[in-house]
Write an enzyme that holds these catalytic residues in place. Sequence first.
Site, PDB file in Angstrom:
ATOM      1  N   ASP A 122     -11.479 -21.110  29.713  1.00 33.27           N
ATOM      2  CA  ASP A 122     -11.716 -22.239  30.607  1.00 33.27           C
ATOM      3  C   ASP A 122     -10.483 -23.161  30.605  1.00 33.27           C
ATOM      4  O   ASP A 122      -9.397 -22.715  30.892  1.00 33.27           O
ATOM      5  CB  ASP A 122     -13.014 -22.947  30.184  1.00 33.27           C
ATOM      6  CG  ASP A 122     -13.479 -24.008  31.154  1.00 33.27           C
ATOM      7  OD1 ASP A 122     -14.094 -23.654  32.175  1.00 33.27           O
ATOM      8  OD2 ASP A 122     -13.218 -25.195  30.889  1.00 33.27           O
ATOM      9  N   HIS A 289     -20.216 -17.453  31.958  1.00 37.01           N
ATOM     10  CA  HIS A 289     -18.920 -18.115  31.817  1.00 37.01           C
ATOM     11  C   HIS A 289     -18.458 -18.206  30.365  1.00 37.01           C
ATOM     12  O   HIS A 289     -17.271 -18.094  30.075  1.00 37.01           O
ATOM     13  CB  HIS A 289     -19.008 -19.520  32.415  1.00 37.01           C
ATOM     14  CG  HIS A 289     -17.782 -20.343  32.217  1.00 37.01           C
ATOM     15  ND1 HIS A 289     -16.537 -19.967  32.693  1.00 37.01           N
ATOM     16  CD2 HIS A 289     -17.593 -21.535  31.574  1.00 37.01           C
ATOM     17  CE1 HIS A 289     -15.642 -20.899  32.369  1.00 37.01           C
ATOM     18  NE2 HIS A 289     -16.262 -21.852  31.684  1.00 37.01           N
TER      19      HIS A 289
END
Length: 308
Positions: A122, A289
């Site tokens: 991320d 994610h």
Amino acid sequence: MNGADRLPGPGTSSAESAFLTEFQGFDVDVDGVRIHGRVGGSGPPVLLLHGFPQTHLAWRYVAPRLARDHTVVAADLRGYGDSGKPPAGPDHSAYGKRAMAADQVGLMARLGFDRFAAVGHDRGARVVHRMALDHPHAVERAAVLDIVPTRHVYATVDRALGEAYFHWFFLTQPAGLPETLIGGAPEFFLHRLLGGGLATTAGPSSAWAEYARCFRTPEAIAAMCEDYRAAATIDLEHDGADAAAGQRITCPLLVLWGKQGFVGRTYDPLAVWHEYAHNRHGTAVDAGHFLPEENPDETVVALAEFLG
């Protein structure tokens, strides 16, 4: 690096110490910014960088297994966790990925590692991207987890992305607006961001309490907003300059993404990264994610093979 730097610093909480118990805490000053984290294992050095809105504890399942063959450094990015949160400045450059990457290269040098592998998830992956461009002498190989480059994201915005990445546009609003709204219910906002893919209740393997402790302060909220403001301004300037000069990542690059995540559903990650790196390969992981927490087994296997 002297021994005092490697002692648990003032930011280390008793709850944090319950994770990565074989790792040693540190607080290291890098050009006036405190960088907090933990280090453990032995062998070739690997730097692990977390994403928003987390801390280095995002690697709690991955780091111990990599530490069997590597010296693993898991650090909080500036503005996150127990690392320093300096003023942003009018152009947001204090939270640009160039500054955040320089922090981590400086940290690794203080730890005695002038050359190392870097792995980011991320926001941490965006820092690794910049680090590989700005510090090719230091980054031996790099891995980016569940992102495509910031420049590509902004160049291909559509309704689906706007809904999935709503915080990208909310957090960039003028200073005071997102900070005030998030500050009114910080744990509600944190739960909204993490609850889709992670357990957000207390438990022996949950880092939720630590994420909440580090997220809820006004200083942390402001710093995280500045991270996103920098991404939409100074970072795009730097990325655009690199594109105009034809600069691409030269070290080996591993690209991992979640099969069920937005990146995996929306992009062809390897095709996108082909425009940004000379030598890239990768694969999907059976996760959303949060690869290092949702599926640490597949994540470790892919990283261990890449790191050698």
